[in-house]
Design a protein around this motif. Structure first.
Motif, PDB file in Angstrom:
ATOM      1  N   PHE A 279      -2.308  -4.581  -0.762  1.00 53.32           N
ATOM      2  CA  PHE A 279      -1.415  -4.880   0.359  1.00 53.32           C
ATOM      3  C   PHE A 279      -0.400  -5.987   0.081  1.00 53.32           C
ATOM      4  O   PHE A 279       0.580  -6.111   0.818  1.00 53.32           O
ATOM      5  CB  PHE A 279      -2.231  -5.267   1.597  1.00 53.32           C
TER       6      PHE A 279
ATOM      7  N   LYS B 214       0.230  -7.369   7.964  1.00 49.72           N
ATOM      8  CA  LYS B 214      -0.575  -7.108   9.164  1.00 49.72           C
ATOM      9  C   LYS B 214      -1.711  -6.145   8.857  1.00 49.72           C
ATOM     10  O   LYS B 214      -2.845  -6.326   9.318  1.00 49.72           O
ATOM     11  CB  LYS B 214       0.322  -6.537  10.268  1.00 49.72           C
ATOM     12  N   ARG B 215      -1.408  -5.088   8.076  1.00 52.93           N
ATOM     13  CA  ARG B 215      -2.452  -4.144   7.686  1.00 52.93           C
ATOM     14  C   ARG B 215      -3.488  -4.820   6.799  1.00 52.93           C
ATOM     15  O   ARG B 215      -4.685  -4.517   6.876  1.00 52.93           O
ATOM     16  CB  ARG B 215      -1.827  -2.948   6.969  1.00 52.93           C
ATOM     17  N   TRP B 216      -3.015  -5.752   5.977  1.00 48.30           N
ATOM     18  CA  TRP B 216      -3.915  -6.512   5.100  1.00 48.30           C
ATOM     19  C   TRP B 216      -4.901  -7.326   5.945  1.00 48.30           C
ATOM     20  O   TRP B 216      -6.109  -7.335   5.676  1.00 48.30           O
ATOM     21  CB  TRP B 216      -3.069  -7.402   4.205  1.00 48.30           C
TER      22      TRP B 216
ATOM     23  N   GLU C 156       4.771  -5.772   7.833  1.00 49.98           N
ATOM     24  CA  GLU C 156       3.832  -4.737   8.281  1.00 49.98           C
ATOM     25  C   GLU C 156       2.666  -4.620   7.312  1.00 49.98           C
ATOM     26  O   GLU C 156       1.516  -4.403   7.723  1.00 49.98           O
ATOM     27  CB  GLU C 156       4.558  -3.394   8.411  1.00 49.98           C
TER      28      GLU C 156
ATOM     29  N   ASP D  77       0.836  -1.203   0.000  1.00 49.19           N
ATOM     30  CA  ASP D  77       0.000   0.000   0.000  1.00 49.19           C
ATOM     31  C   ASP D  77       0.871   1.253   0.000  1.00 49.19           C
ATOM     32  O   ASP D  77       0.376   2.366  -0.175  1.00 49.19           O
ATOM     33  CB  ASP D  77      -0.964   0.011   1.188  1.00 49.19           C
TER      34      ASP D  77
ATOM     35  N   LYS E 108      -5.906  -6.788   9.007  1.00 45.07           N
ATOM     36  CA  LYS E 108      -6.852  -5.900   9.686  1.00 45.07           C
ATOM     37  C   LYS E 108      -7.936  -5.415   8.732  1.00 45.07           C
ATOM     38  O   LYS E 108      -9.121  -5.363   9.084  1.00 45.07           O
ATOM     39  CB  LYS E 108      -6.101  -4.711  10.287  1.00 45.07           C
ATOM     40  N   GLU E 109      -7.545  -5.037   7.525  1.00 50.40           N
ATOM     41  CA  GLU E 109      -8.525  -4.577   6.541  1.00 50.40           C
ATOM     42  C   GLU E 109      -9.468  -5.710   6.132  1.00 50.40           C
ATOM     43  O   GLU E 109     -10.659  -5.486   5.915  1.00 50.40           O
ATOM     44  CB  GLU E 109      -7.808  -4.031   5.303  1.00 50.40           C
TER      45      GLU E 109
END
Length: 260
Positions: free
Chosen positions: A243, A209-211, A206, A133, A213-214
Motif C-alpha cells: 500500500f 486509507k486502505r493501508w 486513498e 496496491d 484499514k488493512e
C-alpha cells in the motif's frame, strides 16, 4: 497511453524492426516476428537453445495483438495489449535495448543549389509509474529546441509523422546546438518533476486509507498478544510493500533530431 497511441507505437516498432505486419485493422495487428524480435519479446529461451543446438530451421512466432478490446467480438482471437501489460512492457524493454539513443535527420526534397537549415532537438521519452496496491503508468515524450530552449510535449507523435533517416539530406546545414544535451536533459527532468507535482495525487491518500484499514484488521487478530510473533511482522511489512505509495520515473529512450 490510449489504445490508438499503443496501436501506432506497436506498428512503428514492428516496421522499424523488420517484422512483417500481415494485417492492420486499426484495433488489431497481426505480425510475423523476426528471429531477433521473437527472442526479445516471446520468453522462450529453451526453444531457441534447442534450435541453435540442433541447427534446426527456426520458426519465429506470429502474433495477433488486440489494442482496442471494445471493437472485438471474440477477445480469444488474439492477445489483448494495454498500457501496463506484460507484452507491452517487453516491447518497451526491447525498444530500449535496440535503440536507447538515436540521431536522426528530417528528409525532404530540396531545390537544386538551395541550402536548407536543420534545427537540433533533444528528445527524451519517459515512463512515470505510480505504485500502491494498484499501478498506473503514463508515457511522456518531451523534446527541447537546443537553440532557443522551447520545450515541446508529445514530441514522439510529432516526429513519427516526419520522414527521418540516420543521414542528413543533400544541401543541408545543421545548426550547432547552443544548449548542450546534458543541460537539456536536466531541464527535461525538471519538467517531468513539475508534471508529477501538479498531477492528482488523491490515489496516494486513498491508498494510505486502505493501508490503515488493512492494518486495523491485522491488529484485530493479535489483540491481547503482548509479544507478537514473526508472522505478524511479516504481514505488517507486506502491507507496507503493498500500500505504500511511490513513484518511479524511467527513461525509455531518447534522441537528437535535426528538423527543418
Amino acid at each position: 497511453m490510449y489504445a490508438e497511441e499503443i496501436h501506432n507505437y506497436l506498428k512503428s516498432f514492428f516496421n522499424e524492426t523488420g517484422c512483417e505486419v500481415l494485417s492492420d485493422e486499426g484495433h488489431l495487428l497481426m505480425v510475423q516476428l523476426t528471429v531477433d524480435i521473437d527472442k526479445k519479446i516471446m520468453n522462450r529461451p529453451f526453444y531457441w537453445q534447442y534450435i541453435e543446438a540442433t541447427n534446426s530451421t527456426p520458426n519465429p512466432a506470429r502474433l495477433t495483438l488486440i489494442t482496442n478490446r471494445t471493437k472485438i467480438d471474440n477477445p480469444l482471437m488474439g492477445e489483448i495489449i494495454h498500457f501496463g501489460s506484460g507484452r507491452l512492457n517487453q516491447i518497451f524493454k526491447a525498444t530500449k535495448d535496440l535503440g536507447s539513443f538515436v540521431k536522426m535527420y528530417q528528409q525532404f526534397s530540396n531545390e537544386e543549389g538551395k541550402q536548407q537549415t536543420l534545427t537540433p532537438y533533444f528528445c527524451v521519452n519517459y515512463k512515470v509509474s505510480y505504485y500502491c496496491d494498484y499501478t498506473k503508468e503514463k508515457l511522456y515524450s518531451l523534446g527541447i529546441n537546443l537553440i532557443n530552449g522551447e520545450i515541446e510535449d508529445h514530441f514522439h507523435e510529432f516526429v513519427s509523422q516526419l520522414d527521418l533517416a540516420p543521414l542528413p539530406p543533400k544541401d543541408t546545414f545543421c545548426l550547432q546546438y547552443i544548449i548542450k544535451p546534458a543541460r537539456a536533459l536536466e531541464r527535461l527532468d525538471l519538467m517531468i518533476q513539475n508534471i508529477i507535482q501538479k498531477d492528482d495525487h488523491s490515489w496516494a491518500e486513498e491508498a494510505k486509507k486502505r493501508w490503515v484499514k488493512e492494518q486495523e484488521v491485522l491488529d484485530y487478530f493479535y489483540v491481547g498478544v503482548k509479544e507478537k510473533p514473526e508472522s505478524y511482522e511479516i504481514e505488517k511489512r507486506g502491507l507496507e510493500d503493498r500500500f505504500n505509495p511511490r513513484i518511479k520515473v524511467e527513461i525509455i529512450n531518447g534522441g537528437l533530431f535535426y528538423i527543418k
